[in-house]
Each structure stands twice: as C-alpha cells, then as structure tokens.
Design a protein around this motif. Structure first.
Motif, PDB file in Angstrom:
ATOM      1  N   ARG A  47     -47.875  -1.396  -8.956  1.00 21.20           N
ATOM      2  CA  ARG A  47     -47.749  -0.060  -8.385  1.00 21.20           C
ATOM      3  C   ARG A  47     -48.156  -0.056  -6.916  1.00 21.20           C
ATOM      4  NH1 ARG A  47     -51.319   5.023 -10.294  1.00 21.20           N
ATOM      5  NH2 ARG A  47     -52.822   3.815  -9.124  1.00 21.20           N
ATOM      6  N   ASN A  48     -49.210  -0.787  -6.605  1.00 26.83           N
ATOM      7  CA  ASN A  48     -49.661  -0.882  -5.226  1.00 26.83           C
ATOM      8  C   ASN A  48     -48.606  -1.568  -4.355  1.00 26.83           C
ATOM      9  OD1 ASN A  48     -51.404  -0.664  -3.040  1.00 26.83           O
ATOM     10  ND2 ASN A  48     -52.313  -2.666  -3.446  1.00 26.83           N
ATOM     11  N   ARG A  96     -45.710   0.825  -3.663  1.00 26.87           N
ATOM     12  CA  ARG A  96     -46.071   1.840  -2.673  1.00 26.87           C
ATOM     13  C   ARG A  96     -46.107   1.250  -1.267  1.00 26.87           C
ATOM     14  NH1 ARG A  96     -50.438   5.965  -5.310  1.00 26.87           N
ATOM     15  NH2 ARG A  96     -49.117   6.598  -7.043  1.00 26.87           N
ATOM     16  N   PHE A 146     -45.370   9.957  -3.576  1.00 30.16           N
ATOM     17  CA  PHE A 146     -46.384   9.577  -4.552  1.00 30.16           C
ATOM     18  C   PHE A 146     -47.023  10.774  -5.222  1.00 30.16           C
ATOM     19  CE2 PHE A 146     -46.695   6.208  -1.183  1.00 30.16           C
ATOM     20  CZ  PHE A 146     -45.855   5.342  -1.838  1.00 30.16           C
TER      21      PHE A 146
END
Length: 114
Positions: free
Chosen positions: A27-28, A31, A44
């Motif tokens: 997920r990081n 992003r 987000f």
C-alpha cells in the motif's frame, strides 16, 4: 507444551505478521508511485471514515447477541436439545442478528448526518 504446539503457534503468528507486513508495504509503494506521478493526495481519503462510536455500537450489539444466544442455547439444552448443537447455533444466529441490527442503526445514523 510440546514442540508441535509451539511450532503451530509460531507458524500462525508469523503468517499473520507476514500478511500484514506485505499489505502495508505494498500500500505504501502504491501511494508513493501515485504521488510520484503527480496524483492528488485526496485520492487516499476518498473512503468514509469509520467512527469510534460505530465500532463501539458494533461490539456492544455483537456482545448482546452472543449473550442472548448463550441464554437461548442453555434453555434449548434444558428442553432436551443436544448442547453441541444448541450453543453454537444460537450464538451464531443471535450474534449475526446483533450485527445486522448494528448495520441498520449505523446506516440510519449516517443518513441523519448527511
């Protein structure tokens, strides 16, 4: 505790840790890639926030449902039903009903907020 119990517990907890770690790191990375491409940070925050009071309401109604399920299961056992069937069935049925009631209450509260 024998060696197999320790090994099984170690495998379960390491698997859970691995799944959570992979989820958070991927997920990081997603992003960061979106930010590098110039995407707006509001992407987000598109989902609705889960409030603390909704969580407490869910847990409370689930606990009430489980408690009612245990009471009904005990009364069914006294009535002659097998306890291996009456307790789990009533716990799942009334716990599910508690969550269903919680869903409808949360939906009604969300409509009132909007």
């Amino acid at each position: 505790m024998d060696a197999t119990t320790v090994l099984v517990n170690l495998i379960i907890f390491s698997s859970l840790f691995g799944i959570i770690y992979v989820y958070l790191t991927s997920r990081n990375k997603e992003r960061l890639a979106l930010i590098e491409k110039g995407a707006d940070a509001s992407v987000f925050n598109s989902g609705r926030k889960f409030s603390f009071s909704e969580g407490i309401l869910n847990i409370a109604l689930l606990a009430i449902g489980i408690g009612v399920g245990v009471l009904i299961g005990a009364s069914l056992e006294q009535g002659g039903m097998d306890s291996d069937v009456s307790y789990p069935a009533c716990i799942f049925i009334f716990g599910g009903l508690g969550l269903l009631v919680s869903f409808f209450i949360n939906r009604k509260l969300a409509k009132q907020e909007n």
